[in-house]
Write a protein that holds these residues in place. Structure first.
Motif, PDB file in Angstrom:
ATOM      1  N   HIS A  18       0.831  -1.207   0.000  1.00  0.00           N
ATOM      2  CA  HIS A  18       0.000   0.000   0.000  1.00  0.00           C
ATOM      3  C   HIS A  18       0.863   1.252   0.000  1.00  0.00           C
ATOM      4  O   HIS A  18       0.547   2.242  -0.687  1.00  0.00           O
ATOM      5  CB  HIS A  18      -0.913  -0.015   1.223  1.00  0.00           C
ATOM      6  N   ALA A  63      -6.318   5.766  -7.375  1.00  0.00           N
ATOM      7  CA  ALA A  63      -7.325   4.709  -7.337  1.00  0.00           C
ATOM      8  C   ALA A  63      -6.749   3.427  -6.754  1.00  0.00           C
ATOM      9  O   ALA A  63      -7.388   2.751  -5.925  1.00  0.00           O
ATOM     10  CB  ALA A  63      -7.868   4.458  -8.739  1.00  0.00           C
ATOM     11  N   MET A  64      -5.534   3.075  -7.160  1.00  0.00           N
ATOM     12  CA  MET A  64      -4.904   1.867  -6.623  1.00  0.00           C
ATOM     13  C   MET A  64      -4.609   2.012  -5.134  1.00  0.00           C
ATOM     14  O   MET A  64      -4.735   1.060  -4.364  1.00  0.00           O
ATOM     15  CB  MET A  64      -3.614   1.572  -7.386  1.00  0.00           C
ATOM     16  N   VAL A  66      -6.327   3.729  -2.946  1.00  0.00           N
ATOM     17  CA  VAL A  66      -7.581   3.577  -2.206  1.00  0.00           C
ATOM     18  C   VAL A  66      -7.945   2.109  -2.070  1.00  0.00           C
ATOM     19  O   VAL A  66      -8.315   1.628  -0.992  1.00  0.00           O
ATOM     20  CB  VAL A  66      -8.717   4.357  -2.916  1.00  0.00           C
ATOM     21  N   VAL A  67      -7.828   1.358  -3.163  1.00  0.00           N
ATOM     22  CA  VAL A  67      -8.196  -0.067  -3.147  1.00  0.00           C
ATOM     23  C   VAL A  67      -7.329  -0.842  -2.164  1.00  0.00           C
ATOM     24  O   VAL A  67      -7.833  -1.628  -1.355  1.00  0.00           O
ATOM     25  CB  VAL A  67      -8.075  -0.658  -4.562  1.00  0.00           C
ATOM     26  N   THR A  68      -6.032  -0.620  -2.219  1.00  0.00           N
ATOM     27  CA  THR A  68      -5.134  -1.381  -1.336  1.00  0.00           C
ATOM     28  C   THR A  68      -5.197  -0.898   0.107  1.00  0.00           C
ATOM     29  O   THR A  68      -4.876  -1.658   1.021  1.00  0.00           O
ATOM     30  CB  THR A  68      -3.689  -1.285  -1.843  1.00  0.00           C
ATOM     31  N   ILE A  70      -7.889  -0.077   1.794  1.00  0.00           N
ATOM     32  CA  ILE A  70      -9.073  -0.556   2.503  1.00  0.00           C
ATOM     33  C   ILE A  70      -8.737  -1.743   3.397  1.00  0.00           C
ATOM     34  O   ILE A  70      -9.257  -1.889   4.510  1.00  0.00           O
ATOM     35  CB  ILE A  70     -10.175  -0.928   1.494  1.00  0.00           C
ATOM     36  N   TYR A 444      -2.878  -8.848  -4.452  1.00  0.00           N
ATOM     37  CA  TYR A 444      -2.003  -7.693  -4.595  1.00  0.00           C
ATOM     38  C   TYR A 444      -1.038  -7.870  -5.760  1.00  0.00           C
ATOM     39  O   TYR A 444      -0.624  -6.885  -6.398  1.00  0.00           O
ATOM     40  CB  TYR A 444      -1.238  -7.449  -3.299  1.00  0.00           C
ATOM     41  N   LEU A 447      -3.060  -6.800  -8.717  1.00  0.00           N
ATOM     42  CA  LEU A 447      -3.182  -5.340  -8.716  1.00  0.00           C
ATOM     43  C   LEU A 447      -1.868  -4.675  -9.126  1.00  0.00           C
ATOM     44  O   LEU A 447      -1.876  -3.636  -9.805  1.00  0.00           O
ATOM     45  CB  LEU A 447      -3.608  -4.852  -7.332  1.00  0.00           C
ATOM     46  N   GLU A 451      -1.589  -2.090 -12.139  1.00  0.00           N
ATOM     47  CA  GLU A 451      -1.016  -0.759 -11.916  1.00  0.00           C
ATOM     48  C   GLU A 451       0.174  -0.519 -12.839  1.00  0.00           C
ATOM     49  O   GLU A 451       0.280   0.534 -13.489  1.00  0.00           O
ATOM     50  CB  GLU A 451      -0.574  -0.622 -10.459  1.00  0.00           C
TER      51      GLU A 451
END
Length: 487
Positions: A18, A63-64, A66-68, A70, A444, A447, A451
């Motif tokens: 993150h 955006a990435m 925020v997703v990671t 959470i 991850y 992701l 990314e």
């Protein structure tokens, strides 16, 4: 491994992953705001194109992140319920403010910035990106305030009936001395990361064909981007070093074992030297050979070349008397090397930026026919080719910095109050943690691929052409004129 070790691995993997996005998001938000301010003041279309180009990369990264991010807060309840129960009253306030105020501030105004290009007056639209950037900075501050409480607890009392830490002074938590030095250090590291990213992408584009006329569209965007990136890298690199020095002294006062572990200093010394490289026994307890700078560790720890730095053995004895039997030293090898890699990689990026400023002096970037001539021209071409690789260095420096910060505090989750072994969820077994660790690692990894693909694709594509609407030239500097640009 037991559940404690696996839970630590899971938290470390997700947190480090993150944090690859966080510094770039914070730093790029500020740089995009600077570029748009420059366009607002000058009306020059290359600054508009630069704003939209870097803004697109910023949005992908945001955006990435925020997703990671959470997953981070969910882990407190999943694997670390005893920790959450103990610190929940303290952590709840800054994390709630971060979520309800700072995050909503940045996300709301970021939405207005994205969809307001042809709807808002230029002055209002410019304010939205600055407010979104301020939101990212505030988010960082509140999260660092929560983390700093783990390093140096303040503004609390222990309820003897529930054995929980309860908040008594929220202002003390927000103005924790650890927070006040960690925040500027983190913010300048974010700018260093964003500057290195801008330097890397700009260098790649400039290296493709350095002989092109300086008036061509792409060079018109990447020349000012490169200059901005170089100055940001050099200035933020210097500020990272200064704020890091202040942080080291606060750390020595509050967590002397961490500083001793950073040098693998087993016996108290004054003055204490700093080893640039050490070869020792496998367990790290004995030094066989080292390259040292006299008095440097004393200066880092105390501000004096003759200052005394407590050693691991003496601190272990003190802690055993204070907290009871146990091993109170972190993993020495990891702490030692993460400290050096954090410092070394950060300095290397700043030095690279300084070389870039020298090579691009006298407006060489604006005149490529001059920039490519002679020995300095060849050096500049090599600089452009090396620039894309520099982006990895601040990412690694940030990672090693967080590893040092968190691992150096072990065996404590909350220093002097709650041990890591006492923080895990008692009902979560090895099997559950193994499954979640595997799932998160695979997720991850996917992701990361997404990314990387998106960032590389849009970075290589370069800025899209922007055509001014009719009448833009005469009204470009009108702050109340709505934006009317077509792609």
């Amino acid at each position: 491994m037991d559940a404690v070790d696996l839970a630590r691995w899971q938290f470390a993997i997700t947190t480090v992953y993150h944090f690859l996005f966080v510094p770039l998001t914070i730093g790029l938000s500020l740089l995009v705001a600077v570029l748009q301010t420059r366009w607002y003041r000058t009306g020059r279309p290359e600054y508009l194109r630069a704003t939209k180009f870097w803004g697109k990369l910023f949005l992908i990264n945001f955006a990435m992140g925020v997703v990671t991010g959470i997953v981070q807060e969910f882990q407190f309840g999943m694997n670390w319920s005893d920790y959450s129960r103990f610190v929940g009253d303290i952590f709840g306030a800054p994390l709630a403010i971060e979520g309800l105020l700072a995050f909503f501030l940045e996300s709301t105004f970021l939405g207005l910035w994205i969809f307001g290009w042809d709807r808002l007056p230029k002055r209002i639209h410019l304010a939205t990106i600055w407010l979104a950037s301020i939101g990212t900075v505030l988010s960082a501050y509140f999260i660092l305030a929560a983390n700093s409480w783990m390093q140096h607890p303040v503004g609390y009392t222990i309820n003897p009936e529930t054995n929980r830490a309860e908040l008594t002074d929220f202002v003390a938590v927000l103005t924790n001395s650890t927070t006040l030095v960690a925040f500027p250090h983190t913010l300048t590291a974010c700018l260093l990361t964003a500057g290195a990213f801008m330097l890397a992408v700009s260098g790649w584009h400039l290296a493709r064909n350095p002989r092109r006329d300086g008036a061509t569209a792409d060079r018109a965007v990447f020349v000012p981007s490169m200059k901005l990136a170089l100055w940001v890298v050099v200035i933020s690199g210097a500020l990272v070093a200064i704020t890091g020095d202040l942080q080291a002294r606060i750390m020595t006062e509050q967590q002397p074992m961490k500083m001793a572990a950073a040098e693998a200093l087993y016996n108290t010394a004054g003055p204490a030297s700093f080893s640039l490289l050490t070869i020792g026994s496998l367990d790290g307890s004995q030094e066989l050979w080292s390259l040292r700078v006299p008095g440097l560790l004393s200066f880092m720890a105390t501000g004096s070349l003759d200052g005394e730095v407590e050693g691991i053995n003496d601190l272990q004895t003190q802690y055993a008397l204070l907290y009871g039997p146990g091993d109170y030293s972190p993993n020495i090898a990891t702490t030692y090397w993460s400290f050096r890699l954090m410092i070394g990689l950060g300095l290397l990026v700043a030095a690279f930026g300084l070389v870039g400023l020298w090579l691009t002096r006298k407006r060489r970037l604006q005149h490529p026919q001059v920039a490519v001539a002679g020995v300095e021209g060849r050096a500049l071409r090599w600089f452009w080719r090396l620039a894309p690789w520099m982006f990895a260095l601040p990412l690694l420096a940030n990672t090693f910095g967080w590893i040092f910060t968190e691992l150096g505090r072990q065996p404590w989750t909350v220093f002097g109050m709650l041990r890591t072994a006492d923080s895990v969820s008692p009902e979560v077994g090895v099997g559950s943690v193994v499954i979640s660790l595997a799932v998160f690692t695979v997720l991850y990894g996917v992701l990361a691929a997404v990314e990387g693909y998106l960032m590389v694709r849009f970075a290589k594509a370069g800025p899209a052409p922007v055509e001014a609407a009719a009448g833009q030239d005469e009204d470009a500097t009108d702050p109340d004129r709505p934006l009317t640009f077509a792609y």
